[in-house]
Design a protein around this motif. Structure first.
Motif, PDB file in Angstrom:
ATOM      1  N   MET A   1      12.412   4.458  -7.333  1.00  0.00           N
ATOM      2  CA  MET A   1      12.326   5.474  -6.302  1.00  0.00           C
ATOM      3  C   MET A   1      11.039   5.314  -5.496  1.00  0.00           C
ATOM      4  O   MET A   1      10.183   4.511  -5.819  1.00  0.00           O
ATOM      5  CB  MET A   1      12.351   6.864  -6.956  1.00  0.00           C
ATOM      6  CG  MET A   1      13.674   7.287  -7.488  1.00  0.00           C
ATOM      7  SD  MET A   1      14.740   7.670  -6.109  1.00  0.00           S
ATOM      8  CE  MET A   1      16.297   7.549  -6.893  1.00  0.00           C
ATOM      9  N   PHE A   2      10.910   6.133  -4.474  1.00  0.00           N
ATOM     10  CA  PHE A   2       9.728   6.102  -3.627  1.00  0.00           C
ATOM     11  C   PHE A   2       8.592   6.835  -4.311  1.00  0.00           C
ATOM     12  O   PHE A   2       8.788   7.863  -4.937  1.00  0.00           O
ATOM     13  CB  PHE A   2      10.016   6.779  -2.278  1.00  0.00           C
ATOM     14  CG  PHE A   2      11.010   6.035  -1.445  1.00  0.00           C
ATOM     15  CD1 PHE A   2      10.651   4.846  -0.834  1.00  0.00           C
ATOM     16  CD2 PHE A   2      12.296   6.511  -1.269  1.00  0.00           C
ATOM     17  CE1 PHE A   2      11.557   4.154  -0.053  1.00  0.00           C
ATOM     18  CE2 PHE A   2      13.203   5.825  -0.506  1.00  0.00           C
ATOM     19  CZ  PHE A   2      12.836   4.643   0.107  1.00  0.00           C
ATOM     20  N   SER A   3       7.401   6.293  -4.153  1.00  0.00           N
ATOM     21  CA  SER A   3       6.243   7.002  -4.696  1.00  0.00           C
ATOM     22  C   SER A   3       5.724   7.976  -3.642  1.00  0.00           C
ATOM     23  O   SER A   3       6.055   7.875  -2.458  1.00  0.00           O
ATOM     24  CB  SER A   3       5.147   6.013  -5.097  1.00  0.00           C
ATOM     25  OG  SER A   3       4.576   5.447  -3.939  1.00  0.00           O
ATOM     26  N   ASN A   4       4.923   8.901  -4.072  1.00  0.00           N
ATOM     27  CA  ASN A   4       4.374   9.905  -3.153  1.00  0.00           C
ATOM     28  C   ASN A   4       3.507   9.267  -2.077  1.00  0.00           C
ATOM     29  O   ASN A   4       3.426   9.781  -0.963  1.00  0.00           O
ATOM     30  CB  ASN A   4       3.565  10.942  -3.931  1.00  0.00           C
ATOM     31  CG  ASN A   4       4.466  11.880  -4.716  1.00  0.00           C
ATOM     32  OD1 ASN A   4       5.640  12.028  -4.393  1.00  0.00           O
ATOM     33  ND2 ASN A   4       3.906  12.513  -5.730  1.00  0.00           N
ATOM     34  N   LYS A   5       2.860   8.155  -2.396  1.00  0.00           N
ATOM     35  CA  LYS A   5       2.010   7.475  -1.416  1.00  0.00           C
ATOM     36  C   LYS A   5       2.831   6.957  -0.240  1.00  0.00           C
ATOM     37  O   LYS A   5       2.416   7.052   0.912  1.00  0.00           O
ATOM     38  CB  LYS A   5       1.236   6.335  -2.068  1.00  0.00           C
ATOM     39  CG  LYS A   5       0.164   6.797  -3.030  1.00  0.00           C
ATOM     40  CD  LYS A   5      -0.563   5.622  -3.637  1.00  0.00           C
ATOM     41  CE  LYS A   5      -1.594   6.088  -4.636  1.00  0.00           C
ATOM     42  NZ  LYS A   5      -2.313   4.986  -5.263  1.00  0.00           N
ATOM     43  N   TRP A   6       3.993   6.390  -0.539  1.00  0.00           N
ATOM     44  CA  TRP A   6       4.828   5.848   0.526  1.00  0.00           C
ATOM     45  C   TRP A   6       5.435   6.962   1.374  1.00  0.00           C
ATOM     46  O   TRP A   6       5.571   6.833   2.598  1.00  0.00           O
ATOM     47  CB  TRP A   6       5.927   4.946  -0.041  1.00  0.00           C
ATOM     48  CG  TRP A   6       5.375   3.624  -0.478  1.00  0.00           C
ATOM     49  CD1 TRP A   6       5.180   3.206  -1.750  1.00  0.00           C
ATOM     50  CD2 TRP A   6       4.925   2.581   0.374  1.00  0.00           C
ATOM     51  NE1 TRP A   6       4.632   1.959  -1.766  1.00  0.00           N
ATOM     52  CE2 TRP A   6       4.459   1.532  -0.449  1.00  0.00           C
ATOM     53  CE3 TRP A   6       4.864   2.408   1.742  1.00  0.00           C
ATOM     54  CZ2 TRP A   6       3.934   0.362   0.043  1.00  0.00           C
ATOM     55  CZ3 TRP A   6       4.345   1.233   2.236  1.00  0.00           C
ATOM     56  CH2 TRP A   6       3.887   0.223   1.392  1.00  0.00           C
ATOM     57  N   VAL A   7       5.759   8.057   0.746  1.00  0.00           N
ATOM     58  CA  VAL A   7       6.296   9.203   1.489  1.00  0.00           C
ATOM     59  C   VAL A   7       5.214   9.750   2.413  1.00  0.00           C
ATOM     60  O   VAL A   7       5.466  10.030   3.593  1.00  0.00           O
ATOM     61  CB  VAL A   7       6.815  10.287   0.522  1.00  0.00           C
ATOM     62  CG1 VAL A   7       7.168  11.566   1.283  1.00  0.00           C
ATOM     63  CG2 VAL A   7       8.017   9.790  -0.264  1.00  0.00           C
ATOM     64  N   ALA A   8       4.009   9.890   1.883  1.00  0.00           N
ATOM     65  CA  ALA A   8       2.894  10.389   2.692  1.00  0.00           C
ATOM     66  C   ALA A   8       2.607   9.426   3.844  1.00  0.00           C
ATOM     67  O   ALA A   8       2.332   9.862   4.969  1.00  0.00           O
ATOM     68  CB  ALA A   8       1.653  10.568   1.823  1.00  0.00           C
ATOM     69  N   PHE A   9       2.668   8.137   3.579  1.00  0.00           N
ATOM     70  CA  PHE A   9       2.449   7.145   4.624  1.00  0.00           C
ATOM     71  C   PHE A   9       3.508   7.282   5.714  1.00  0.00           C
ATOM     72  O   PHE A   9       3.198   7.270   6.909  1.00  0.00           O
ATOM     73  CB  PHE A   9       2.473   5.728   4.029  1.00  0.00           C
ATOM     74  CG  PHE A   9       2.339   4.650   5.062  1.00  0.00           C
ATOM     75  CD1 PHE A   9       1.116   4.385   5.654  1.00  0.00           C
ATOM     76  CD2 PHE A   9       3.452   3.904   5.458  1.00  0.00           C
ATOM     77  CE1 PHE A   9       0.999   3.387   6.612  1.00  0.00           C
ATOM     78  CE2 PHE A   9       3.340   2.914   6.415  1.00  0.00           C
ATOM     79  CZ  PHE A   9       2.108   2.657   6.991  1.00  0.00           C
ATOM     80  N   GLY A  10       4.769   7.411   5.318  1.00  0.00           N
ATOM     81  CA  GLY A  10       5.860   7.547   6.289  1.00  0.00           C
ATOM     82  C   GLY A  10       5.719   8.815   7.121  1.00  0.00           C
ATOM     83  O   GLY A  10       5.918   8.803   8.337  1.00  0.00           O
ATOM     84  N   VAL A  11       5.344   9.901   6.482  1.00  0.00           N
ATOM     85  CA  VAL A  11       5.136  11.157   7.210  1.00  0.00           C
ATOM     86  C   VAL A  11       3.968  10.995   8.182  1.00  0.00           C
ATOM     87  O   VAL A  11       4.029  11.458   9.330  1.00  0.00           O
ATOM     88  CB  VAL A  11       4.892  12.327   6.232  1.00  0.00           C
ATOM     89  CG1 VAL A  11       4.438  13.572   6.969  1.00  0.00           C
ATOM     90  CG2 VAL A  11       6.162  12.618   5.442  1.00  0.00           C
ATOM     91  N   GLY A  12       2.909  10.330   7.773  1.00  0.00           N
ATOM     92  CA  GLY A  12       1.754  10.095   8.644  1.00  0.00           C
ATOM     93  C   GLY A  12       2.112   9.249   9.857  1.00  0.00           C
ATOM     94  O   GLY A  12       1.692   9.545  10.981  1.00  0.00           O
ATOM     95  N   VAL A  13       2.894   8.212   9.639  1.00  0.00           N
ATOM     96  CA  VAL A  13       3.331   7.356  10.748  1.00  0.00           C
ATOM     97  C   VAL A  13       4.206   8.149  11.712  1.00  0.00           C
ATOM     98  O   VAL A  13       4.038   8.075  12.942  1.00  0.00           O
ATOM     99  CB  VAL A  13       4.076   6.101  10.225  1.00  0.00           C
ATOM    100  CG1 VAL A  13       4.762   5.365  11.357  1.00  0.00           C
ATOM    101  CG2 VAL A  13       3.107   5.180   9.498  1.00  0.00           C
ATOM    102  N   ALA A  14       5.123   8.938  11.175  1.00  0.00           N
ATOM    103  CA  ALA A  14       6.002   9.751  12.028  1.00  0.00           C
ATOM    104  C   ALA A  14       5.186  10.766  12.822  1.00  0.00           C
ATOM    105  O   ALA A  14       5.440  10.972  14.022  1.00  0.00           O
ATOM    106  CB  ALA A  14       7.048  10.461  11.172  1.00  0.00           C
TER     107      ALA A  14
END
Length: 77
Positions: A1-14
């Motif tokens: 699954m996705f880690s919280n770091k990657w989710v945070a990164f994706g939200v930051g990019v968006a």
């Protein structure tokens, strides 16, 4: 699954892409110019008020000095 770091990164990019898109709109630029204009007007009004207070304080000091000189002259007479 996705880690919280990657989710945070994706939200930051968006969020970054959304911010850049918003900043480039003419309506946003117009709103920013309006806010900055009001801020400059407020600064000018505050400076005028401060100058008025300064002049009033100088008048009070000058009047107090005059009264003290008058009292000193009356004591000598």
């Amino acid at each position: 699954m996705f880690s919280n770091k990657w989710v945070a990164f994706g939200v930051g990019v968006a969020a970054g892409v959304a911010a850049v898109t918003l900043i480039k709109t003419p309506a946003f630029k117009k709103a920013c110019a309006s806010v900055v204009g009001k801020g400059l007007q407020l600064k000018d009004e505050a400076a005028a008020f401060a100058e008025s207070v300064k002049e009033d304080a100088q008048d009070i000091v000058a009047e107090a000095k005059y009264n003290n000189q008058k009292k000193a002259a009356a004591k000598k007479a």
